[in-house]
Design a protein around this motif. Structure first.
Motif, PDB file in Angstrom:
ATOM      1  N   ALA A  23      -6.848 116.623  77.968  1.00 53.30           N
ATOM      2  CA  ALA A  23      -6.095 115.492  78.523  1.00 53.30           C
ATOM      3  C   ALA A  23      -7.004 114.293  78.770  1.00 53.30           C
ATOM      4  N   VAL A  24      -8.184 114.535  79.307  1.00 52.45           N
ATOM      5  CA  VAL A  24      -9.137 113.453  79.544  1.00 52.45           C
ATOM      6  C   VAL A  24      -9.555 112.819  78.221  1.00 52.45           C
ATOM      7  N   PHE A  25      -9.784 113.639  77.215  1.00 53.06           N
ATOM      8  CA  PHE A  25     -10.155 113.133  75.897  1.00 53.06           C
ATOM      9  C   PHE A  25      -9.052 112.240  75.334  1.00 53.06           C
ATOM     10  N   LEU A  26      -7.810 112.689  75.399  1.00 54.79           N
ATOM     11  CA  LEU A  26      -6.692 111.907  74.861  1.00 54.79           C
ATOM     12  C   LEU A  26      -6.501 110.588  75.607  1.00 54.79           C
ATOM     13  N   VAL A  27      -6.615 110.623  76.921  1.00 51.18           N
ATOM     14  CA  VAL A  27      -6.452 109.402  77.714  1.00 51.18           C
ATOM     15  C   VAL A  27      -7.593 108.428  77.407  1.00 51.18           C
ATOM     16  N   THR A  28      -8.793 108.933  77.290  1.00 46.56           N
ATOM     17  CA  THR A  28      -9.945 108.096  76.980  1.00 46.56           C
ATOM     18  C   THR A  28      -9.802 107.471  75.597  1.00 46.56           C
ATOM     19  N   ARG A  29      -9.368 108.258  74.629  1.00 42.89           N
ATOM     20  CA  ARG A  29      -9.195 107.746  73.265  1.00 42.89           C
ATOM     21  C   ARG A  29      -8.098 106.686  73.232  1.00 42.89           C
ATOM     22  N   ARG A  30      -7.002 106.928  73.923  1.00 38.55           N
ATOM     23  CA  ARG A  30      -5.904 105.955  73.974  1.00 38.55           C
ATOM     24  C   ARG A  30      -6.389 104.654  74.611  1.00 38.55           C
ATOM     25  N   HIS A  31      -7.141 104.771  75.696  1.00 37.32           N
ATOM     26  CA  HIS A  31      -7.677 103.590  76.373  1.00 37.32           C
ATOM     27  C   HIS A  31      -8.588 102.801  75.426  1.00 37.32           C
ATOM     28  N   HIS A  32      -9.446 103.512  74.701  1.00 31.71           N
ATOM     29  CA  HIS A  32     -10.347 102.879  73.732  1.00 31.71           C
ATOM     30  C   HIS A  32      -9.542 102.098  72.687  1.00 31.71           C
ATOM     31  N   LEU A  33      -8.509 102.723  72.137  1.00 30.56           N
ATOM     32  CA  LEU A  33      -7.707 102.064  71.110  1.00 30.56           C
ATOM     33  C   LEU A  33      -6.967 100.848  71.673  1.00 30.56           C
ATOM     34  N   ARG A  34      -6.432 100.973  72.877  1.00 34.37           N
ATOM     35  CA  ARG A  34      -5.748  99.832  73.507  1.00 34.37           C
ATOM     36  C   ARG A  34      -6.715  98.665  73.709  1.00 34.37           C
ATOM     37  N   GLU A  35      -7.904  98.961  74.175  1.00 33.86           N
ATOM     38  CA  GLU A  35      -8.906  97.922  74.409  1.00 33.86           C
ATOM     39  C   GLU A  35      -9.352  97.281  73.099  1.00 33.86           C
ATOM     40  N   ARG A  36      -9.584  98.086  72.108  1.00 34.03           N
ATOM     41  CA  ARG A  36     -10.116  97.562  70.845  1.00 34.03           C
ATOM     42  C   ARG A  36      -9.085  96.754  70.077  1.00 34.03           C
ATOM     43  N   PHE A  37      -7.845  97.226  70.048  1.00 34.49           N
ATOM     44  CA  PHE A  37      -6.835  96.592  69.215  1.00 34.49           C
ATOM     45  C   PHE A  37      -5.963  95.590  69.960  1.00 34.49           C
ATOM     46  N   GLY A  38      -6.032  95.574  71.271  1.00 36.03           N
ATOM     47  CA  GLY A  38      -5.236  94.611  72.030  1.00 36.03           C
ATOM     48  C   GLY A  38      -3.754  94.746  71.723  1.00 36.03           C
ATOM     49  N   PRO A  39      -3.052  93.618  71.527  1.00 33.28           N
ATOM     50  CA  PRO A  39      -1.611  93.659  71.269  1.00 33.28           C
ATOM     51  C   PRO A  39      -1.253  94.414  69.985  1.00 33.28           C
ATOM     52  N   GLU A  40      -2.199  94.540  69.088  1.00 37.65           N
ATOM     53  CA  GLU A  40      -1.941  95.260  67.837  1.00 37.65           C
ATOM     54  C   GLU A  40      -1.705  96.743  68.090  1.00 37.65           C
ATOM     55  N   LEU A 128      -8.526  93.245  59.658  1.00 40.85           N
ATOM     56  CA  LEU A 128      -8.869  92.329  60.743  1.00 40.85           C
ATOM     57  C   LEU A 128      -8.544  92.908  62.117  1.00 40.85           C
ATOM     58  N   SER A 129      -7.532  93.764  62.180  1.00 41.54           N
ATOM     59  CA  SER A 129      -7.059  94.257  63.476  1.00 41.54           C
ATOM     60  C   SER A 129      -8.133  94.994  64.264  1.00 41.54           C
ATOM     61  N   VAL A 130      -9.092  95.567  63.596  1.00 40.13           N
ATOM     62  CA  VAL A 130     -10.113  96.359  64.281  1.00 40.13           C
ATOM     63  C   VAL A 130     -10.984  95.480  65.184  1.00 40.13           C
ATOM     64  N   GLU A 131     -11.356  94.307  64.714  1.00 43.21           N
ATOM     65  CA  GLU A 131     -12.203  93.417  65.502  1.00 43.21           C
ATOM     66  C   GLU A 131     -11.472  92.177  66.016  1.00 43.21           C
ATOM     67  N   HIS A 132     -10.328  91.883  65.438  1.00 48.08           N
ATOM     68  CA  HIS A 132      -9.644  90.624  65.758  1.00 48.08           C
ATOM     69  C   HIS A 132      -8.172  90.855  66.119  1.00 48.08           C
ATOM     70  N   GLY A 133      -7.877  91.978  66.744  1.00 48.53           N
ATOM     71  CA  GLY A 133      -6.491  92.327  67.074  1.00 48.53           C
ATOM     72  C   GLY A 133      -5.802  91.305  67.962  1.00 48.53           C
ATOM     73  N   ARG A 134      -6.556  90.626  68.793  1.00 51.19           N
ATOM     74  CA  ARG A 134      -5.957  89.640  69.699  1.00 51.19           C
ATOM     75  C   ARG A 134      -5.637  88.323  68.986  1.00 51.19           C
ATOM     76  N   THR A 135      -6.117  88.152  67.774  1.00 41.93           N
ATOM     77  CA  THR A 135      -5.892  86.913  67.026  1.00 41.93           C
ATOM     78  C   THR A 135      -4.881  87.107  65.895  1.00 41.93           C
ATOM     79  N   LEU A 136      -4.472  88.325  65.641  1.00 38.82           N
ATOM     80  CA  LEU A 136      -3.595  88.587  64.496  1.00 38.82           C
ATOM     81  C   LEU A 136      -2.244  87.895  64.578  1.00 38.82           C
ATOM     82  N   GLU A 137      -1.691  87.734  65.763  1.00 41.13           N
ATOM     83  CA  GLU A 137      -0.398  87.059  65.864  1.00 41.13           C
ATOM     84  C   GLU A 137      -0.507  85.626  65.355  1.00 41.13           C
TER      85      GLU A 137
END
Length: 185
Positions: A23-40, A128-137
């Motif tokens: 559970a900790v692994f899944l929550v940590t991974r989800r948090h990482h993806l949310r942070e990295r990809f932003g709105p994407e 682009l989404s990997v490094e620029h997810g907040r700019t994709l819109e």
């Protein structure tokens, strides 16, 4: 205590600890993806029909991105692109549709120069989404107006907005978006 009693105590404890660790692994991974990809992140999860499929897609994007040779630009090249952008902005006054189309081409050229593949719009978005997810819109909105402008259906205000949107991604790509740490030697 007998061996059976000890096992009856230890096995459930080990199972509970394994479940907590998972559970900790899944929550940590989800948090990482949310942070990295932003709105994407939310866009991809929704498009994929759920967290499991969406997160799998995002991890695949990360893996592909890690294999790319993304590099910062030498200052002379960065200066040339800045001059080219100024020319595109000046062109907007007399030929706004052409300027928007040229802005799209300049962003694509800049992506290529940085090391991003440019084989298709949807793939460019994913890369682009990997490094620029907040700019994709910005990029999506600008590209949509560029498509309208090729059919002469975009208003001047939409064209102006497209230039602003292209500029947001252009600036981020030009300055490495603060992500030069991912460049390879």
């Amino acid at each position: 205590m007998s061996t059976g009693t000890i096992l009856a105590i230890v096995i459930p404890i080990v199972v509970v600890l394994a479940l907590v660790a998972a559970a900790v692994f899944l929550v940590t991974r989800r948090h990482h993806l949310r942070e990295r990809f932003g709105p994407e992140y939310e866009r991809t999860v929704e498009a994929a029909g759920g967290h499991v499929a969406g997160e799998r897609e995002l991890r695949q994007r990360e893996k592909r991105h890690d294999e790319l040779e993304i590099k910062p630009l030498p200052s002379a090249v960065r200066d040339r692109y800045a001059r080219d952008w100024s020319s595109v902005q000046e062109e907007f006054v007399d030929r706004p549709e052409d300027a928007v189309h040229d802005a799209d081409g300049l962003v694509t050229s800049l992506m290529h120069e940085r090391g991003y593949p440019t084989e298709g719009f949807e793939q460019r978005l994913k890369d682009l989404s990997v490094e620029h997810g907040r700019t994709l819109e910005h990029y999506r909105a600008a590209h949509q107006v560029d498509t309208l402008s090729t059919q002469h259906k975009a208003t001047t205000e939409q064209l102006r907005g497209a230039m602003v949107h292209y500029r947001a991604l252009f600036d981020e790509l030009l300055t490495d978006g603060g992500q030069a740490r991912h460049a390879r030697a």
